[in-house]
Design a protein around this motif. Structure first.
Motif, PDB file in Angstrom:
ATOM      1  N   ILE A   1     -12.440  -3.460  31.216  1.00 43.01           N
ATOM      2  CA  ILE A   1     -12.283  -2.369  30.244  1.00 43.01           C
ATOM      3  C   ILE A   1     -13.558  -2.371  29.410  1.00 43.01           C
ATOM      4  O   ILE A   1     -13.865  -3.371  28.752  1.00 43.01           O
ATOM      5  N   ALA A   2     -14.294  -1.285  29.473  1.00 43.41           N
ATOM      6  CA  ALA A   2     -15.515  -1.227  28.661  1.00 43.41           C
ATOM      7  C   ALA A   2     -15.114  -0.923  27.216  1.00 43.41           C
ATOM      8  O   ALA A   2     -14.157  -0.187  26.966  1.00 43.41           O
ATOM      9  N   LEU A   3     -15.848  -1.530  26.278  1.00 45.26           N
ATOM     10  CA  LEU A   3     -15.460  -1.439  24.873  1.00 45.26           C
ATOM     11  C   LEU A   3     -15.368   0.003  24.386  1.00 45.26           C
ATOM     12  O   LEU A   3     -14.501   0.348  23.586  1.00 45.26           O
ATOM     13  N   HIS A   4     -16.246   0.875  24.878  1.00 44.46           N
ATOM     14  CA  HIS A   4     -16.237   2.248  24.365  1.00 44.46           C
ATOM     15  C   HIS A   4     -14.929   2.963  24.708  1.00 44.46           C
ATOM     16  O   HIS A   4     -14.565   3.921  24.044  1.00 44.46           O
ATOM     17  N   GLU A   5     -14.215   2.483  25.724  1.00 41.19           N
ATOM     18  CA  GLU A   5     -12.945   3.141  26.069  1.00 41.19           C
ATOM     19  C   GLU A   5     -11.899   2.962  24.965  1.00 41.19           C
ATOM     20  O   GLU A   5     -10.997   3.787  24.818  1.00 41.19           O
ATOM     21  N   PHE A   6     -12.038   1.879  24.206  1.00 38.46           N
ATOM     22  CA  PHE A   6     -11.118   1.634  23.091  1.00 38.46           C
ATOM     23  C   PHE A   6     -11.310   2.672  21.977  1.00 38.46           C
ATOM     24  O   PHE A   6     -10.461   2.814  21.107  1.00 38.46           O
TER      25      PHE A   6
END
Lengths: 405, 405
Positions: free
Chosen positions: A162-167
């Motif tokens: 999960i890439a951080l920007h998806e959060f």
């Protein structure tokens, strides 16, 4: 405005969840138009009936007198909604997003009432956010809570990245609700987390929180998977009338009441009658499916297009009597003469159906010559070249066939 | 520049980790000055010897001829480093950060060579980041990897809240390394994750990645917990010489070699000799501690301040012969006369040490009168009022005492 009970009958029709329903009632009881929000990330230029399900619900809100805001996610598209995904979306360029947005709006306006739709771009307020503003928004969100989301939870526990920007996606979508002061936000049923995030953020910022309304993800024509271009089980909103009609006709009988409810323009009484007929076994699924197909074609191609598509559907079935294999000739054999017509006396000889122009004319006069299954009237030896394109069949009786390619 | 081996002897002295050491060697072998980065979030205005440990290492790099960049985290302070924390930091205002930064630099410059230090503020490049730029940076980071950090992991598994903005801290710190093109970043041993994040981001952006160097967290004067203002076991960099000297003198003997290595200006030979003396039991811990205390006071208060503090320390011990309880009098009993002096003939009577001015003078002439343990010379009946402040003891012989309060 209609009484709250009658409004609720329309609003709740076909929905998955309304959280919380009580708050929606209270908002409606104020008697003033509500701000209804739908955010869309124009990641794909081609919409299908599945995308249109929430748009139909928006249209119902419009018809009830509420304000509808369509948020074009040119800001959020920088991330790409991770909802329901099992991997990171590839980012789109600014140009792709703009082009997709244009196409999206064109298609969406077939469902929505353009006069009553406010269209805004969240890039207008998101792209200018600076670090301090971003951090302030993020500080309202809890990492553990985001990780509880089913999609993120699955990816996390299965060791998928999960890439951080998806959060950040739910944060920005929630902020959109603050900006447009949404009373209700709607989305597919994989959107419930994002919608509730908006609710939480509005409350944290001292606003009356929005209600979350989700619509089911439409099952595709195969009756199993959700409708999606990648599964090849979709009905595109820009599909030609014949294609659209044919694809709707291909759905399984059990899907008929659901498609009526989620995709057609039928009113509540009609929908309830269809449900009842299916429930007591009195329904004629084939007839209802043909009526449904015509309704949907009318919706996307204008009044009357459904009836035309229905006729074309019948003709197609007649063409289906043609043998699978037959001699093929290039379209160029259909020579256009000085009058701008194709002379059948010549064409039928060229494709080997007649031995001479005289025989050809006799076959026409005998009524046995058909183009694409449609009989050529006696004495009509000159036909419009538009009838003779690649794929066109030419026949005499049931035995002599040729196809232009 | 010194040969790489000799440089490494200084650089590795007292470090926890250098990741990877081989890359550091290769960088040093180029023979050109390296960019050494230290980022500080001025969250507290008061520095102590623990904060100075990485600053001392920076100074060693400067003395070896390398470039040193001190990054004032006025951008990252918007978050507050979550490293090693078990809860979210309260945010600081812009003004607090600015005030703290000013104080920080003043204190840091007692350790660093001001001529050779580049001071930058990461707010200059962070505060202007827009959404797209932020997201691009974040997309390089993996949620699962960040959650593996010990502090976050503990908070997550213990159900303690982690606010989403805290996840952005390592992203921004890493971006600082990209901006200043760091060859090496240093930090405390709770910083290793952030330092390696910088390494990863630089590599992802096609740059030669920085080396991570960590220094141990200094154990406080109590010998147990890390030095921290909140534990009351700290030596402040702005402590008065006497305080500073006394606090260093209060450390346990076992800490002496470590404090020498991490806090003093001693060279490698001296440090190695001290280690060796402790190892073979030939060390005199008390003498080494006094020498250490003087070295540290010299460092923060200038050459010679250590010797003065040492003398004051001895004097304080003489005062320590005073009884725990004695008659107390307000400072106002020490009346200043027309000559700007305090006449002992009057004072000693006021505080009950002498019955008359005559007896008082005789006691002075006999050499038995002391102020704060320092004998008053015979015939010196008038003393400077500066000697007589709150806390001052006045005695005659070993039996008659008074304290001004």
């Amino acid at each position: 405005m209609l009484p709250v009970d009658e409004q609720l009958k329309v609003i709740t029709s076909g929905t998955m969840q309304i959280v919380p329903l009580e708050e929606l009632k209270k908002k409606l009881e104020k008697g003033t138009p509500l701000n209804i929000k739908l955010g869309v990330d124009p990641t794909s230029p081609d919409l299908h009936l599945g995308h249109a399900v929430p748009l139909r619900k928006m249209r119902q809100f419009q018809d009830l007198g509420h304000n509808v805001t369509l948020i074009i996610g040119n800001g959020t598209a920088l991330i790409g909604d991770p909802s329901g995904r099992d991997s990171t979306r590839p980012p789109l360029t600014e140009e792709q997003v703009e082009a997709n947005a244009k196409t999206y709006v064109e298609q969406a306006m077939k469902v929505l009432d353009p006069e009553k739709t406010q269209i805004v771009h969240n890039g207008d307020w998101l792209k200018g956010l600076n670090l301090a503003e971003m951090l302030k928004l993020m500080s309202q969100f809890n990492v553990a809570r985001i990780l509880e989301r089913e999609d993120f939870h699955n990816r996390y526990t299965e060791g998928k990245s999960i890439a951080l920007h998806e959060f950040i996606y739910p944060v920005l979508q929630a902020y959109d609700s603050v900006v447009v002061k949404a009373d209700l936000e709607m989305g597919g049923n994989d959107q419930i987390f994002n919608l509730l995030a908006g609710r939480d953020l509005m409350r944290a910022m001292g606003m009356e929180p929005q209600v979350a309304l989700t619509m089911p993800l439409l099952v595709g024509t195969d009756g199993h998977k959700k409708m999606s271009k990648s599964y090849g089980n979709y009905v595109g909103l820009t599909d030609e009338p014949a294609d659209m009609y044919g694809k709707v006709m291909s759905i399984t009988d059990e899907l008929v009441p659901l498609y009526w409810r989620l995709c057609s323009t039928a009113d509540m009484d009609k929908l309830d009658a269809i449900d009842a007929a299916f429930a007591d076994g009195s329904a004629d699924p084939y007839a209802l499916k043909r009526e449904l197909a015509a309704n949907i074609v009318d919706l996307y191609h204008g009044e009357g297009a459904g009836a035309a598509a229905s006729a074309a559907f019948d003709a197609q079935f007649k063409r289906a009597e043609a043998p699978a294999e037959m001699p093929e000739f290039p379209v160029s054999v259909a020579e256009v003469n000085d009058e701008g017509k194709v002379y059948l006396g010549k064409l039928l000889v060229e494709v080997g159906i007649a031995k001479s122009a005289g025989e050809a004319r006799r076959l026409v006069d005998g009524g046995g010559v058909k183009i694409n299954g449609e009989p050529v009237a006696p004495k009509c030896y000159n036909v419009d070249p538009a009838l003779l394109s690649a794929g066109t069949t030419v026949q005499s009786g049931k035995k002599r066939w040729a196809r232009l390619v």
